[in-house]
Design a protein around this motif. Structure first.
Motif, PDB file in Angstrom:
ATOM      1  N   ASN A  36       3.168   5.981   6.867  1.00 44.79           N
ATOM      2  CA  ASN A  36       1.706   5.891   6.873  1.00 44.79           C
ATOM      3  C   ASN A  36       1.185   5.343   8.200  1.00 44.79           C
ATOM      4  O   ASN A  36       0.133   5.761   8.667  1.00 44.79           O
ATOM      5  N   ARG A  57      -0.083  11.453   5.777  1.00 48.06           N
ATOM      6  CA  ARG A  57       1.206  10.843   5.449  1.00 48.06           C
ATOM      7  C   ARG A  57       2.302  11.757   5.990  1.00 48.06           C
ATOM      8  O   ARG A  57       2.203  12.987   5.882  1.00 48.06           O
ATOM      9  N   ILE A 112       1.383   7.395  -6.252  1.00 56.39           N
ATOM     10  CA  ILE A 112       0.343   8.427  -6.395  1.00 56.39           C
ATOM     11  C   ILE A 112       0.929   9.810  -6.108  1.00 56.39           C
ATOM     12  O   ILE A 112       0.579  10.795  -6.760  1.00 56.39           O
ATOM     13  N   ASP A 113       1.837   9.897  -5.126  1.00 57.87           N
ATOM     14  CA  ASP A 113       2.516  11.172  -4.861  1.00 57.87           C
ATOM     15  C   ASP A 113       3.321  11.631  -6.081  1.00 57.87           C
ATOM     16  O   ASP A 113       3.417  12.835  -6.355  1.00 57.87           O
ATOM     17  N   LEU A 144       0.967   4.296  -2.719  1.00 51.48           N
ATOM     18  CA  LEU A 144       0.748   5.694  -2.326  1.00 51.48           C
ATOM     19  C   LEU A 144       1.933   6.575  -2.724  1.00 51.48           C
ATOM     20  O   LEU A 144       1.752   7.757  -3.068  1.00 51.48           O
ATOM     21  N   ASP A 145       3.152   6.017  -2.696  1.00 50.90           N
ATOM     22  CA  ASP A 145       4.314   6.769  -3.182  1.00 50.90           C
ATOM     23  C   ASP A 145       4.183   7.054  -4.677  1.00 50.90           C
ATOM     24  O   ASP A 145       4.541   8.148  -5.146  1.00 50.90           O
ATOM     25  N   GLN A 165      -8.878   6.978  -5.520  1.00 50.51           N
ATOM     26  CA  GLN A 165      -9.091   6.589  -4.125  1.00 50.51           C
ATOM     27  C   GLN A 165      -8.667   5.136  -3.956  1.00 50.51           C
ATOM     28  O   GLN A 165      -8.885   4.306  -4.847  1.00 50.51           O
ATOM     29  N   VAL A 166      -8.069   4.818  -2.810  1.00 52.67           N
ATOM     30  CA  VAL A 166      -7.407   3.521  -2.626  1.00 52.67           C
ATOM     31  C   VAL A 166      -8.133   2.675  -1.587  1.00 52.67           C
ATOM     32  O   VAL A 166      -8.370   3.122  -0.461  1.00 52.67           O
ATOM     33  N   VAL A 197       0.848  -1.203   0.000  1.00 53.51           N
ATOM     34  CA  VAL A 197       0.000   0.000   0.000  1.00 53.51           C
ATOM     35  C   VAL A 197       0.880   1.249   0.000  1.00 53.51           C
ATOM     36  O   VAL A 197       0.625   2.207  -0.743  1.00 53.51           O
ATOM     37  N   ALA A 254      -3.458  11.308   1.730  1.00 54.46           N
ATOM     38  CA  ALA A 254      -3.786  10.307   0.710  1.00 54.46           C
ATOM     39  C   ALA A 254      -5.294  10.076   0.731  1.00 54.46           C
ATOM     40  O   ALA A 254      -5.914  10.061   1.800  1.00 54.46           O
ATOM     41  N   MET A 301      -8.182   7.702   0.602  1.00 57.31           N
ATOM     42  CA  MET A 301      -8.408   6.285   0.858  1.00 57.31           C
ATOM     43  C   MET A 301      -9.900   5.977   0.847  1.00 57.31           C
ATOM     44  O   MET A 301     -10.752   6.883   0.841  1.00 57.31           O
TER      45      MET A 301
END
Length: 567
Positions: free
Chosen positions: A367, A345, A286-287, A283-284, A300-301, A279, A536, A538
């Motif tokens: 996270n 984050r 997505i950044d 998310l990295d 959205q995750v 995860v 993030a 979620m």
């Protein structure tokens, strides 16, 4: 006479030789049979691999099908053969080439020239699910022991042989229950045409798809936890468009998430099948999309927990671990119904002291939590053991057993004692006096250590619930590995050190184990600074409520009642 009664020289040794020969045969024969079977299997797989390499299907070979199966070419029962992970066809070894030539696979991108939103059913015959019912007469399908009945690879509807009509073969497919999650082949065809025309207004194609369209992207780490990722890949490919399903062992998340840029803004949902480390990896990525200026395509995750700890998944309502207890269809329903929330984050910067200060500071993104002390030592020992023999760590139970072993060992050795003499702690710039601790844990989420709510603890003393979206960190201390074990079984509380927006920790001497979200290392004298980085997006699943959640909610209500009385 005496000489005639003597045994012939070597006569007694014949039985020994026969025994030795039989022993040799009994040992060599199974070995030779095993070698012959291995050579035959390797030869068979080489032949099959040649077919797979240039195949339009996503064939996977199996030595034994898990349910009664029939060859899609000859109709005979098969025990061993191949199945397509996209369309679900099954074929025996001898019929693979004919199945490849005769039957088309699931169409991922529509052929050019096809009108938008006009897509007929794609029926395949045989091997329908045993619990399915006929779309026409509503009677059960797949009950006869032969190749019979039809299934559409898109809407998953099943039809009896006798109920199949020409009108059904040409009827437009509605994509079934998960039409709001599927990326239709004609959409991708239209996008390709628009890209050729150098247009990017993909929103104009959405009305041809669905009014409330929330396409999903599946990112699966097949190496996580209990090795269920390989099975999930095939099940998701059958229910969705295969272009939506990615294996993270073959393609990086940053590349897979570029599919979001071809879809409507702020509509995409991503399901990450893996542990908390997977995860964080996603998310990295997505950044990185934000840095590239692709913020309007940020998805959205949601999480399907396949790792060992799964504390982030547990915090967001997706459970402490998935072992196949619910169907893939129910997982997709849960993703559709989930609510959007934010997750803090944090930036963790580790600056070395002395000679090592010349090096560039280490920077991590957090996270879940940061820790120094016994739990980081357990993670470090576990990580070192797994690097040496990764094949042993294929089960969640084995992983937890190894953690337990190293925790028990530290109870006896106490490698992290007198931490309060080696460390200084500052919360929002204020120095905190530390008791005689062995470990400090900085929390962003409610769960820690594989399902323990560390901040709220137990007892009558009310504490506000730890939140993952309030910009605050909760800081606690532990007296050692045995204290951690007592907290796990709710026999003790941690030492609550406070909440803060910024945490600064100074390691003055010696080398100590540290970890960020389960990634451990041994660290010398340094300064650790934790500051807020970003949010993030979620997805929170509010389905089943655990006992810990229920007790936490009751504690929260108790705090509110006391606050109302004070007011």
């Amino acid at each position: 006479c005496t000489a005639s009664r003597r045994p012939f020289p070597g006569a007694g040794g014949g039985a020994e030789w026969r025994l030795a020969l039989w022993t040799l045969c009994s040992v060599l024969l199974p070995v030779l049979i095993t070698l012959w079977c291995s050579l035959q299997r390797a030869r068979r797989q080489l032949l099959i691999r040649d077919i797979f390499r240039s195949s339009k299907h996503d064939w996977r070979y199996t030595d034994l099908f898990g349910q009664p199966s029939y060859c899609c070419v000859c109709g005979q029962p098969v025990l061993r053969g191949a199945f397509c992970r996209c369309c679900g066809r099954r074929a025996g070894e001898g019929c693979l080439k004919r199945a490849e030539r005769r039957f088309p696979c699931k169409e991922t991108v529509a052929r050019s020239g096809r009108a938008p939103a006009a897509m007929p059913h794609h029926w395949i015959r045989g091997n329908v699910p045993l619990c399915s019912h006929c779309w026409v007469c509503t009677q059960q399908c797949g009950t006869q022991p032969k190749l019979c009945d039809y299934r559409c690879v898109w809407c998953q509807n099943t039809v009896h042989d006798e109920c199949m009509q020409n009108s059904l073969k040409n009827e437009e497919c509605t994509f079934g229950e998960f039409r709001d999650l599927i990326i239709p082949p004609y959409y991708l065809s239209a996008v390709n045409q628009m890209r050729k025309d150098k247009r990017t207004d993909y929103e104009k194609i959405v009305p041809y798809c669905r009014k409330h369209w929330i396409p999903i992207i599946i990112l699966t780490n097949t190496r996580s936890g209990n090795n269920m990722g390989e099975t999930l890949l095939g099940e998701f490919k059958i229910l969705l468009n295969p272009v939506q399903v990615f294996d993270l062992s073959k393609i990086a998340p940053a590349k897979a998430l570029q599919l979001c840029t071809l879809l409507p803004c702020n509509a995409v949902r991503v399901l990450v099948c893996g542990g908390d480390g997977t995860v964080g990896w996603v998310l990295d990525a997505i950044d990185e999309m934000k840095i590239k200026g692709q913020e309007r395509y940020i998805p959205q995750v949601a999480i399907l927990p396949l790792g060992t700890g799964n504390d982030l998944s547990n915090t967001l309502g997706w459970g402490a671990g998935y072992a196949g207890e619910i169907s893939v269809e129910q997982i997709l329903r849960n993703v559709m119904e989930a609510d959007g929330i934010k997750l803090d984050r944090w930036k963790v910067q580790v600056t070395n002291k002395g000679y090592y200060n010349l090096r560039k500071p280490k920077v991590f993104t957090m996270n879940n939590y940061f820790s120094i002390g016994p739990d980081a030592l357990m993670a470090l020992n576990f990580h070192a053991h797994r690097e040496k023999t990764p094949s042993l760590f294929s089960s969640r139970i084995i992983n937890k057993a190894v953690y337990f072993f190293y925790g028990t060992k530290d109870c006896l050795v106490q490698e992290c004692k007198d931490l309060n003499k080696k460390v200084e702690l500052e919360l929002d710039g204020e120095r905190i006096e530390l008791p005689n601790l062995e470990g400090i844990i900085v929390l962003n989420i409610g769960y820690w250590g594989g399902g323990c709510r560390l901040w709220e603890g137990m007892g009558d003393e009310p504490y506000p619930l730890a939140r993952h979206d309030d910009g605050l960190l909760e800081v606690v201390g532990v007296y050692g590995s045995f204290h951690c074990a007592q907290i796990q079984v709710k026999l003790a509380n941690p030492v609550r050190l406070g909440q803060a927006h910024t945490v600064r920790l100074i390691l003055k001497s010696s080398k100590m184990p540290m970890q960020v979200d389960g990634e451990p290392w041994a660290q010398g004298p340094c300064t650790v600074t934790i500051t807020h980085k970003t949010h993030a997006l979620m997805l929170y699943h509010s389905g089943e409520q655990t006992d810990d959640d229920a007790s936490s909610v009751s504690e929260q209500e108790h705090v509110r009642e006391q606050t109302d009385e004070d007011v």
